[in-house]
Design a protein around this motif. Structure first.
Motif, PDB file in Angstrom:
ATOM      1  N   PRO A   1     -16.754  20.465  -6.101  1.00 11.98           N
ATOM      2  CA  PRO A   1     -16.233  21.325  -5.029  1.00 11.98           C
ATOM      3  C   PRO A   1     -15.667  20.553  -3.844  1.00 11.98           C
ATOM      4  O   PRO A   1     -14.706  20.994  -3.211  1.00 11.98           O
ATOM      5  CB  PRO A   1     -17.461  22.153  -4.622  1.00 11.98           C
ATOM      6  N   SER A   2     -16.253  19.429  -3.521  1.00  4.10           N
ATOM      7  CA  SER A   2     -15.807  18.706  -2.332  1.00  4.10           C
ATOM      8  C   SER A   2     -14.516  17.939  -2.562  1.00  4.10           C
ATOM      9  O   SER A   2     -13.937  17.394  -1.629  1.00  4.10           O
ATOM     10  CB  SER A   2     -16.897  17.716  -1.886  1.00  4.10           C
ATOM     11  N   GLY A   3     -14.072  17.867  -3.802  1.00  2.00           N
ATOM     12  CA  GLY A   3     -12.879  17.088  -4.102  1.00  2.00           C
ATOM     13  C   GLY A   3     -13.196  15.686  -4.564  1.00  2.00           C
ATOM     14  O   GLY A   3     -12.323  14.958  -5.012  1.00  2.00           O
ATOM     15  N   LEU A   4     -14.468  15.272  -4.485  1.00  2.00           N
ATOM     16  CA  LEU A   4     -14.886  13.949  -4.913  1.00  2.00           C
ATOM     17  C   LEU A   4     -15.813  14.111  -6.104  1.00  2.00           C
ATOM     18  O   LEU A   4     -16.761  14.893  -6.054  1.00  2.00           O
ATOM     19  CB  LEU A   4     -15.618  13.231  -3.775  1.00  2.00           C
ATOM     20  N   SER A   5     -15.546  13.419  -7.183  1.00  2.00           N
ATOM     21  CA  SER A   5     -16.373  13.553  -8.373  1.00  2.00           C
ATOM     22  C   SER A   5     -17.784  13.043  -8.086  1.00  2.00           C
ATOM     23  O   SER A   5     -18.006  12.227  -7.188  1.00  2.00           O
ATOM     24  CB  SER A   5     -15.756  12.776  -9.530  1.00  2.00           C
ATOM     25  N   VAL A   6     -18.756  13.507  -8.872  1.00  2.00           N
ATOM     26  CA  VAL A   6     -20.139  13.069  -8.699  1.00  2.00           C
ATOM     27  C   VAL A   6     -20.241  11.558  -8.877  1.00  2.00           C
ATOM     28  O   VAL A   6     -20.889  10.853  -8.097  1.00  2.00           O
ATOM     29  CB  VAL A   6     -21.063  13.793  -9.708  1.00  2.00           C
ATOM     30  N   THR A   7     -19.582  11.056  -9.922  1.00  2.00           N
ATOM     31  CA  THR A   7     -19.593   9.600 -10.154  1.00  2.00           C
ATOM     32  C   THR A   7     -18.951   8.868  -8.991  1.00  2.00           C
ATOM     33  O   THR A   7     -19.435   7.815  -8.558  1.00  2.00           O
ATOM     34  CB  THR A   7     -18.843   9.268 -11.454  1.00  2.00           C
ATOM     35  N   GLY A   8     -17.861   9.434  -8.454  1.00  4.54           N
ATOM     36  CA  GLY A   8     -17.207   8.801  -7.316  1.00  4.54           C
ATOM     37  C   GLY A   8     -18.100   8.749  -6.097  1.00  4.54           C
ATOM     38  O   GLY A   8     -18.129   7.753  -5.372  1.00  4.54           O
ATOM     39  N   ILE A   9     -18.878   9.813  -5.861  1.00  4.43           N
ATOM     40  CA  ILE A   9     -19.819   9.832  -4.733  1.00  4.43           C
ATOM     41  C   ILE A   9     -20.879   8.753  -4.899  1.00  4.43           C
ATOM     42  O   ILE A   9     -21.202   8.017  -3.958  1.00  4.43           O
ATOM     43  CB  ILE A   9     -20.478  11.219  -4.610  1.00  4.43           C
ATOM     44  N   VAL A  10     -21.422   8.638  -6.117  1.00  5.85           N
ATOM     45  CA  VAL A  10     -22.445   7.612  -6.382  1.00  5.85           C
ATOM     46  C   VAL A  10     -21.876   6.211  -6.171  1.00  5.85           C
ATOM     47  O   VAL A  10     -22.499   5.343  -5.540  1.00  5.85           O
ATOM     48  CB  VAL A  10     -22.994   7.761  -7.815  1.00  5.85           C
ATOM     49  N   LEU A  11     -20.668   5.977  -6.682  1.00  6.48           N
ATOM     50  CA  LEU A  11     -20.051   4.658  -6.533  1.00  6.48           C
ATOM     51  C   LEU A  11     -19.773   4.343  -5.065  1.00  6.48           C
ATOM     52  O   LEU A  11     -19.985   3.217  -4.606  1.00  6.48           O
ATOM     53  CB  LEU A  11     -18.754   4.598  -7.341  1.00  6.48           C
TER      54      LEU A  11
ATOM     55  N   ALA B   1     -21.339   1.245  -3.053  1.00  4.47           N
ATOM     56  CA  ALA B   1     -20.464   0.296  -2.368  1.00  4.47           C
ATOM     57  C   ALA B   1     -20.795   0.241  -0.877  1.00  4.47           C
ATOM     58  O   ALA B   1     -20.785  -0.837  -0.266  1.00  4.47           O
ATOM     59  CB  ALA B   1     -19.009   0.689  -2.584  1.00  4.47           C
ATOM     60  N   PHE B   2     -21.111   1.388  -0.289  1.00  2.00           N
ATOM     61  CA  PHE B   2     -21.478   1.439   1.129  1.00  2.00           C
ATOM     62  C   PHE B   2     -22.766   0.658   1.388  1.00  2.00           C
ATOM     63  O   PHE B   2     -22.868  -0.103   2.364  1.00  2.00           O
ATOM     64  CB  PHE B   2     -21.631   2.890   1.570  1.00  2.00           C
ATOM     65  N   LEU B   3     -23.765   0.831   0.513  1.00  2.00           N
ATOM     66  CA  LEU B   3     -25.019   0.087   0.664  1.00  2.00           C
ATOM     67  C   LEU B   3     -24.766  -1.418   0.608  1.00  2.00           C
ATOM     68  O   LEU B   3     -25.314  -2.185   1.413  1.00  2.00           O
ATOM     69  CB  LEU B   3     -26.001   0.487  -0.435  1.00  2.00           C
ATOM     70  N   GLN B   4     -23.957  -1.834  -0.349  1.00  2.00           N
ATOM     71  CA  GLN B   4     -23.684  -3.266  -0.490  1.00  2.00           C
ATOM     72  C   GLN B   4     -22.929  -3.788   0.719  1.00  2.00           C
ATOM     73  O   GLN B   4     -23.200  -4.895   1.210  1.00  2.00           O
ATOM     74  CB  GLN B   4     -22.895  -3.512  -1.775  1.00  2.00           C
ATOM     75  N   LEU B   5     -21.982  -3.002   1.226  1.00  2.00           N
ATOM     76  CA  LEU B   5     -21.225  -3.413   2.399  1.00  2.00           C
ATOM     77  C   LEU B   5     -22.131  -3.565   3.617  1.00  2.00           C
ATOM     78  O   LEU B   5     -22.020  -4.542   4.371  1.00  2.00           O
ATOM     79  CB  LEU B   5     -20.127  -2.391   2.688  1.00  2.00           C
ATOM     80  N   ILE B   6     -23.049  -2.613   3.814  1.00  2.61           N
ATOM     81  CA  ILE B   6     -23.982  -2.690   4.941  1.00  2.61           C
ATOM     82  C   ILE B   6     -24.854  -3.931   4.824  1.00  2.61           C
ATOM     83  O   ILE B   6     -25.098  -4.646   5.807  1.00  2.61           O
ATOM     84  CB  ILE B   6     -24.853  -1.421   5.014  1.00  2.61           C
ATOM     85  N   ARG B   7     -25.336  -4.217   3.607  1.00  2.00           N
ATOM     86  CA  ARG B   7     -26.179  -5.399   3.403  1.00  2.00           C
ATOM     87  C   ARG B   7     -25.422  -6.680   3.747  1.00  2.00           C
ATOM     88  O   ARG B   7     -25.935  -7.565   4.436  1.00  2.00           O
ATOM     89  CB  ARG B   7     -26.655  -5.465   1.954  1.00  2.00           C
ATOM     90  N   ILE B   8     -24.172  -6.753   3.285  1.00  2.00           N
ATOM     91  CA  ILE B   8     -23.385  -7.960   3.518  1.00  2.00           C
ATOM     92  C   ILE B   8     -23.034  -8.108   4.997  1.00  2.00           C
ATOM     93  O   ILE B   8     -23.113  -9.202   5.564  1.00  2.00           O
ATOM     94  CB  ILE B   8     -22.119  -7.931   2.648  1.00  2.00           C
ATOM     95  N   LEU B   9     -22.656  -7.003   5.659  1.00  2.00           N
ATOM     96  CA  LEU B   9     -22.358  -7.077   7.086  1.00  2.00           C
ATOM     97  C   LEU B   9     -23.583  -7.489   7.887  1.00  2.00           C
ATOM     98  O   LEU B   9     -23.477  -8.228   8.882  1.00  2.00           O
ATOM     99  CB  LEU B   9     -21.828  -5.723   7.576  1.00  2.00           C
TER     100      LEU B   9
END
Length: 251
Positions: free
Chosen positions: A55-65, A69-77
């Motif tokens: 419904p949101s326009g973003l696939s479930v798999t896309g949301i998980v990915l 990716a956001f978690l990894q980016l936060i860790r690296i920053l």
């Protein structure tokens, strides 16, 4: 590297020369500039957005990915901002070159009892780029981080060449970037991430050429030029690039 050898490793000099160089490069590329700027957004929409499946326009798999990716980016920053370089090799011989070059304002052979200081040091040159402007090591970890992103993009490209769809290719990229050894290298200021980036770039271009042949939008001589540049940059990062180049040569 050339500016460093000439003793011009100072922020104002590099900035002035870079602005002139960018202006020269922009002249022949001005027609395609708008197209290149719009590509990242188009790629994100095609890789992650699936209006029909969610419904949101973003696939479930896309949301998980995206979340991973956001978690990894936060860790690296967090690592880049709060944690200084801490890996043994980095402190013993990688950062020694960077510190000496920045202090002297030029690239030269450093006097050191550690023989590894004299090994190929192309990645240290890239690290120096992020130190010379602030004259501080705050952003020195950006060099391996950019190599980390390039390695991930190459993994995505390889998956696409192997006929995986966009969402599966994005999954390959994200999970590859979660590989522990690579994730550590992303902020370690070592040169292994650099080798991963140039090696996978070579493989991606050559596999595409092998499976799809030459194309008008990416001429053959440019493909081989980029592969050659990546190979020699790899040799400058780590000498063992000569040994692991067997696969690209066979392709």
């Amino acid at each position: 590297m050339i500016l460093g050898i000439l003793g011009l490793l100072e922020s104002h000099r590099i900035a002035a020369i870079s602005i002139i160089g960018l202006g020269i490069l922009a002249v022949p590329a001005r027609k395609n500039l708008k197209q290149h700027i719009s590509r990242p957004g188009a790629w994100f929409r095609s890789a992650f957005v699936d209006p029909a499946s969610f419904p949101s326009g973003l696939s479930v798999t896309g949301i998980v990915l995206c979340f991973l990716a956001f978690l990894q980016l936060i860790r690296i920053l967090f690592h880049i901002w709060f944690i200084p370089p801490y890996v043994w090799d980095t402190m013993v011989y990688h950062m020694v070159n960077v510190a000496e070059w920045i202090q002297k304002g030029r690239i030269h052979s450093v006097v050191s009892p550690i023989d590894r200081v004299y090994w190929p040091a192309t990645f240290e040159v890239l690290g120096s780029w992020f130190v010379v402007f602030l004259h501080n090591d705050l952003l020195v970890k950006m060099a391996p981080f950019l190599a980390y992103l390039a390695a991930g993009a190459s993994a995505y490209a390889i998956a696409r060449v192997l006929d995986l769809n966009r969402i599966l290719s994005a999954s390959v990229m994200v999970f590859y970037l979660f590989t522990p050894s690579l994730a550590v290298q992303a902020t370690a200021c070592k040169n292994d991430a650099g080798i991963a980036a140039v090696y996978l770039l070579m493989i991606a271009i050559l596999l595409d050429l092998l499976r799809n042949g030459p194309r008008e939008s990416f001429s053959l001589h440019r493909q081989f030029l980029i592969v050659g540049m990546a190979f020699f940059m790899g040799v400058g990062i780590k000498a063992y690039m000569v040994f692991i180049a067997l696969a690209p040569i066979l392709i």
